[in-house]
Design a protein around this motif. Structure first.
Motif, PDB file in Angstrom:
ATOM      1  N   MET A   1      -3.028  -9.492   8.176  1.00 34.17           N
ATOM      2  CA  MET A   1      -3.383 -10.822   7.678  1.00 34.17           C
ATOM      3  C   MET A   1      -3.388 -11.815   8.829  1.00 34.17           C
ATOM      4  O   MET A   1      -2.508 -11.796   9.681  1.00 34.17           O
ATOM      5  CB  MET A   1      -2.379 -11.275   6.596  1.00 34.17           C
TER       6      MET A   1
ATOM      7  N   ASP B   1       0.304  -1.199  10.272  1.00 29.98           N
ATOM      8  CA  ASP B   1      -1.033  -1.804  10.288  1.00 29.98           C
ATOM      9  C   ASP B   1      -2.084  -0.860  10.873  1.00 29.98           C
ATOM     10  O   ASP B   1      -3.253  -0.920  10.490  1.00 29.98           O
ATOM     11  CB  ASP B   1      -1.030  -3.118  11.070  1.00 29.98           C
TER      12      ASP B   1
ATOM     13  N   THR C   1       1.269  -7.065  -2.262  1.00 32.33           N
ATOM     14  CA  THR C   1       0.395  -5.900  -2.295  1.00 32.33           C
ATOM     15  C   THR C   1       0.392  -5.161  -0.955  1.00 32.33           C
ATOM     16  O   THR C   1       0.358  -3.923  -0.914  1.00 32.33           O
ATOM     17  CB  THR C   1      -1.039  -6.311  -2.660  1.00 32.33           C
ATOM     18  N   ALA C   2       0.437  -5.898   0.141  1.00 27.83           N
ATOM     19  CA  ALA C   2       0.432  -5.251   1.460  1.00 27.83           C
ATOM     20  C   ALA C   2       1.649  -4.344   1.620  1.00 27.83           C
ATOM     21  O   ALA C   2       1.539  -3.239   2.179  1.00 27.83           O
ATOM     22  CB  ALA C   2       0.406  -6.304   2.564  1.00 27.83           C
TER      23      ALA C   2
ATOM     24  N   MET D   1       1.100  -1.163  -0.435  1.00 25.93           N
ATOM     25  CA  MET D   1       0.212  -0.216   0.238  1.00 25.93           C
ATOM     26  C   MET D   1       0.922   0.483   1.389  1.00 25.93           C
ATOM     27  O   MET D   1       0.704   1.682   1.640  1.00 25.93           O
ATOM     28  CB  MET D   1      -1.052  -0.934   0.714  1.00 25.93           C
ATOM     29  N   ASP D   2       1.790  -0.234   2.089  1.00 27.77           N
ATOM     30  CA  ASP D   2       2.580   0.408   3.140  1.00 27.77           C
ATOM     31  C   ASP D   2       3.500   1.482   2.551  1.00 27.77           C
ATOM     32  O   ASP D   2       3.705   2.535   3.169  1.00 27.77           O
ATOM     33  CB  ASP D   2       3.409  -0.636   3.893  1.00 27.77           C
TER      34      ASP D   2
END
Length: 318
Positions: free
Chosen positions: A1, A10, A99-100, A103-104
């Protein structure tokens, strides 16, 4: 982000072992004269009863120790880490994680399944080539000990217990994995696999450290106190030796019951073992200090009762 510092996962699509790694293949003929696990990490190899055994029996003991490490990894990665990552990934953890982060958690889930696969794969390869079979032992003792600690100390909070177990294991394992690749006497396939694993786990360490701090801010005071008091028992459970397979391996090598028990007592019940635990646990204890866990009632005493001290207090008794 945009505007945010890079996260540990990432670049997962480019860096993760499951995305671009190679299958490690064991070739015995290329490994003559090397050992299967660092002797310094197999305490019973230094015992006089064991050193008096025929070299072939000692080789088998070392092989079985490798099998124990690899099979225990499959249990811990899938049952402990993925057992905690899945509720976070699917939004079932009871907290509003971004949400990030979810997902991680799925990325971690993929990694850990792959780590379990290649650990089992290498154990199977080595057994087939060496002719030393993998014994039918229970290699899930670490998981049982971790889960027992969670049930005992957080009986009404199984989701939190599972998340703390994963944080503890994932902030401890990197230091253990990093020991093996540094030893040139160990067979190259084992070193390469441990190095592969350590690369992923370094990222997981950073993820779970950040996750723990996010989790901590979402706990009310009573749950923080309960969590803080539970953590040292979980650290000990994750690092205390699982002696069932070791005992079985010693008996298979030809030691009698009395001799096997004496070896276990003399090699695994010493202050040196406690020193090892404190060393490996430093980063996990430091994380607890960063979160402010030691400011809560009873937490410092709980850590001290398990031979662990607040970060920065190693030589300070106040």
């Amino acid at each position: 982000m945009t505007g945010q510092p890079p996260g540990p996962l990432d670049r997962w699509y480019e860096k993760a072992g499951v995305r671009g790694g190679v299958r490690r293949i064991f070739h015995e003929e290329e490994e003559q004269g090397r050992i299967f696990f660092p002797e310094a990490l197999v305490p019973h190899l230094s015992h006089p009863e064991v050193k008096a055994l025929a070299p072939e029996r000692v080789r088998e003991l070392t092989l079985r120790h490798l099998y124990q490490f690899l099979h225990a990894t499959t249990h811990l990665e899938t049952r402990v880490v993925n057992g905690a990552a899945e509720p976070v990934a699917n939004g079932r953890a009871g907290y509003d994680f971004p949400t990030a982060l979810r997902m991680d958690a799925f990325k971690v889930y993929c990694d850990e399944g792959y780590h379990a696969l290649y650990s089992l794969d290498l154990a199977d390869q080595v057994a087939a080539v060496s002719g030393v079979p993998v014994p039918d032992f229970d290699y899930g003792g670490f998981v049982t000990a971790l889960q027992d600690a969670g049930r005992r100390l957080l009986p009404d909070d199984p989701l939190l217990a599972g998340q703390l177990q994963a944080v503890v294991f994932e902030t401890l394992i990197t230091s253990v994995l990093n020991e093996v690749p540094q030893d040139p006497t160990v067979v190259s396939t084992v070193r390469e696999l441990m190095r592969d694993h350590a690369k992923d786990e370094g990222r997981h360490h950073r993820f779970f450290s950040a996750f723990f701090l996010q989790l901590w801010t979402r706990l009310d005071r009573s749950r923080r106190i309960a969590a803080g008091r539970a953590l040292p028992a979980m650290i000990r459970a994750a690092l205390d030796w699982d002696l069932g397979p070791v005992h079985g391996s010693l008996r298979m090598a030809g030691l009698g019951e009395e001799a096997a028990r004496a070896v276990l007592a003399e090699c695994y019940g010493t202050p040196a073992g406690d020193d090892r635990i404190r060393t490996i646990a430093r980063s996990t204890v430091r994380l607890c200090t960063q979160a402010g866990a030691f400011d809560l009632p009873g937490v410092r005493d709980a850590f001290a009762a398990h031979g662990l001290q607040e970060a920065g207090q190693d030589h300070d008794d106040h």
